[in-house]
Design a protein around this motif. Structure first.
Motif, PDB file in Angstrom:
ATOM      1  N   UNK A 128     -34.928 -36.244 -23.556  1.00 34.57           N
ATOM      2  CA  UNK A 128     -34.567 -35.307 -24.606  1.00 34.57           C
ATOM      3  C   UNK A 128     -34.374 -35.889 -25.978  1.00 34.57           C
ATOM      4  N   UNK A 129     -34.201 -37.221 -26.062  1.00 37.60           N
ATOM      5  CA  UNK A 129     -33.994 -37.838 -27.386  1.00 37.60           C
ATOM      6  C   UNK A 129     -34.611 -39.231 -27.379  1.00 37.60           C
ATOM      7  N   UNK A 130     -34.628 -39.833 -28.572  1.00 39.54           N
ATOM      8  CA  UNK A 130     -35.091 -41.214 -28.651  1.00 39.54           C
ATOM      9  C   UNK A 130     -34.144 -42.101 -27.876  1.00 39.54           C
ATOM     10  N   UNK A 131     -34.651 -42.710 -26.855  1.00 38.32           N
ATOM     11  CA  UNK A 131     -33.828 -43.437 -25.899  1.00 38.32           C
ATOM     12  C   UNK A 131     -33.110 -44.626 -26.518  1.00 38.32           C
ATOM     13  N   UNK A 132     -33.802 -45.410 -27.335  1.00 36.14           N
ATOM     14  CA  UNK A 132     -33.245 -46.670 -27.797  1.00 36.14           C
ATOM     15  C   UNK A 132     -32.083 -46.494 -28.747  1.00 36.14           C
ATOM     16  N   UNK A 133     -31.913 -45.329 -29.338  1.00 29.10           N
ATOM     17  CA  UNK A 133     -30.824 -45.137 -30.280  1.00 29.10           C
ATOM     18  C   UNK A 133     -29.505 -44.780 -29.646  1.00 29.10           C
ATOM     19  N   UNK A 134     -29.448 -44.759 -28.328  1.00 27.66           N
ATOM     20  CA  UNK A 134     -28.248 -44.316 -27.628  1.00 27.66           C
ATOM     21  C   UNK A 134     -27.549 -45.447 -26.909  1.00 27.66           C
ATOM     22  N   UNK A 163     -27.595 -49.747 -27.655  1.00 25.64           N
ATOM     23  CA  UNK A 163     -28.888 -49.093 -27.751  1.00 25.64           C
ATOM     24  C   UNK A 163     -30.076 -49.970 -27.449  1.00 25.64           C
ATOM     25  N   UNK A 164     -29.998 -51.225 -27.820  1.00 28.09           N
ATOM     26  CA  UNK A 164     -31.107 -52.134 -27.587  1.00 28.09           C
ATOM     27  C   UNK A 164     -30.754 -53.193 -26.559  1.00 28.09           C
ATOM     28  N   UNK A 165     -29.694 -52.926 -25.798  1.00 26.07           N
ATOM     29  CA  UNK A 165     -29.297 -53.839 -24.732  1.00 26.07           C
ATOM     30  C   UNK A 165     -28.563 -55.063 -25.204  1.00 26.07           C
ATOM     31  N   UNK A 166     -28.203 -55.103 -26.493  1.00 26.14           N
ATOM     32  CA  UNK A 166     -27.572 -56.310 -26.997  1.00 26.14           C
ATOM     33  C   UNK A 166     -26.099 -56.415 -26.692  1.00 26.14           C
ATOM     34  N   UNK A 214     -23.874 -40.865 -22.383  1.00 24.22           N
ATOM     35  CA  UNK A 214     -24.643 -41.349 -23.530  1.00 24.22           C
ATOM     36  C   UNK A 214     -24.017 -40.880 -24.832  1.00 24.22           C
ATOM     37  N   UNK A 215     -24.254 -41.694 -25.869  1.00 22.89           N
ATOM     38  CA  UNK A 215     -23.795 -41.325 -27.204  1.00 22.89           C
ATOM     39  C   UNK A 215     -24.706 -41.971 -28.223  1.00 22.89           C
ATOM     40  N   UNK A 216     -25.106 -41.182 -29.209  1.00 24.80           N
ATOM     41  CA  UNK A 216     -25.864 -41.725 -30.324  1.00 24.80           C
ATOM     42  C   UNK A 216     -24.880 -42.255 -31.350  1.00 24.80           C
ATOM     43  N   UNK A 217     -24.937 -43.550 -31.593  1.00 23.95           N
ATOM     44  CA  UNK A 217     -23.972 -44.149 -32.511  1.00 23.95           C
ATOM     45  C   UNK A 217     -24.560 -45.402 -33.133  1.00 23.95           C
ATOM     46  N   UNK A 218     -24.298 -45.579 -34.435  1.00 21.15           N
ATOM     47  CA  UNK A 218     -24.781 -46.774 -35.118  1.00 21.15           C
ATOM     48  C   UNK A 218     -23.718 -47.861 -35.204  1.00 21.15           C
ATOM     49  N   UNK A 253     -21.116 -50.693 -33.786  1.00 20.38           N
ATOM     50  CA  UNK A 253     -21.332 -51.677 -32.742  1.00 20.38           C
ATOM     51  C   UNK A 253     -20.340 -51.569 -31.599  1.00 20.38           C
ATOM     52  N   UNK A 254     -19.206 -50.940 -31.821  1.00 19.88           N
ATOM     53  CA  UNK A 254     -18.159 -50.922 -30.801  1.00 19.88           C
ATOM     54  C   UNK A 254     -18.403 -49.826 -29.779  1.00 19.88           C
TER      55      UNK A 254
END
Length: 125
Positions: A25-31, A52-55, A97-101, A103-104
Motif C-alpha cells: 500500500x505504500x513505499x516500503x523503504x520509507x517505513x 526504513x533502510x535496515x540501518x 509500521x510507521x512512516x517517520x523521518x 531516527x529514533x
C-alpha cells in the motif's frame, strides 16, 4: 498501509520460529517496522524494531541476543527470527509500521499507526 503477519505456531522451549510480515500500500523503504507481542491477560509489549533502510535496530531486553529482526526488500516485508524460545515468549505477535523521518524508535504501541492482524506463537516447556 496493509500488513499481514504469518509464521506463528507451536514450538518447544529452546526451539526456533520465524515470523514474517508483508507490507503493501505504500513505499516500503520509507517505513519503520516493528514487532510487538501480547500474552494472555497482559498489555501489548514491544519486541523489536527496524529502520526504513535496515540501518537502525532496537530490541527489548527480554529478547536481545535471541531474536533477530530483518527487512526483506524482495518480499516487501520484515522478519523476526526467534531462537532459544522460552514459554514466556508465548503470545500473539503483531507487526506494526510507521512512516517517520526521525531516527529514533518508540516502544509505545501508540506511536505505531499501522498494524497487522497478529499471529499466535505458543512455546511449550
Amino acid at each position: 498501509v496493509q500488513l499481514q503477519a504469518s509464521g506463528g505456531g507451536l514450538a518447544q522451549a529452546g526451539g526456533s520460529l520465524t515470523l514474517s510480515c508483508t507490507v503493501s500500500g505504500r513505499t516500503f523503504s520509507g517505513y519503520k517496522l516493528a514487532w510487538f507481542r501480547q500474552a494472555p491477560g497482559k498489555e501489548r509489549e514491544f519486541v523489536a524494531a527496524i529502520d526504513g533502510y535496515g540501518g537502525g535496530i532496537r530490541y527489548s531486553d527480554s529478547v536481545k541476543g535471541r531474536f533477530t529482526v530483518s527487512r526483506d526488500f524482495v518480499k516487501n516485508g520484515v522478519s523476526l527470527q526467534m531462537n532459544s524460545l522460552k514459554p514466556e515468549d508465548t503470545g500473539v505477535y503483531y507487526c506494526a509500521a510507521k512512516s517517520s523521518t526521525i531516527s529514533a524508535f518508540s516502544t509505545s504501541r501508540w506511536w505505531w499507526p499501522y498494524w497487522g492482524q497478529g499471529t499466535l506463537v505458543t512455546v511449550s516447556s
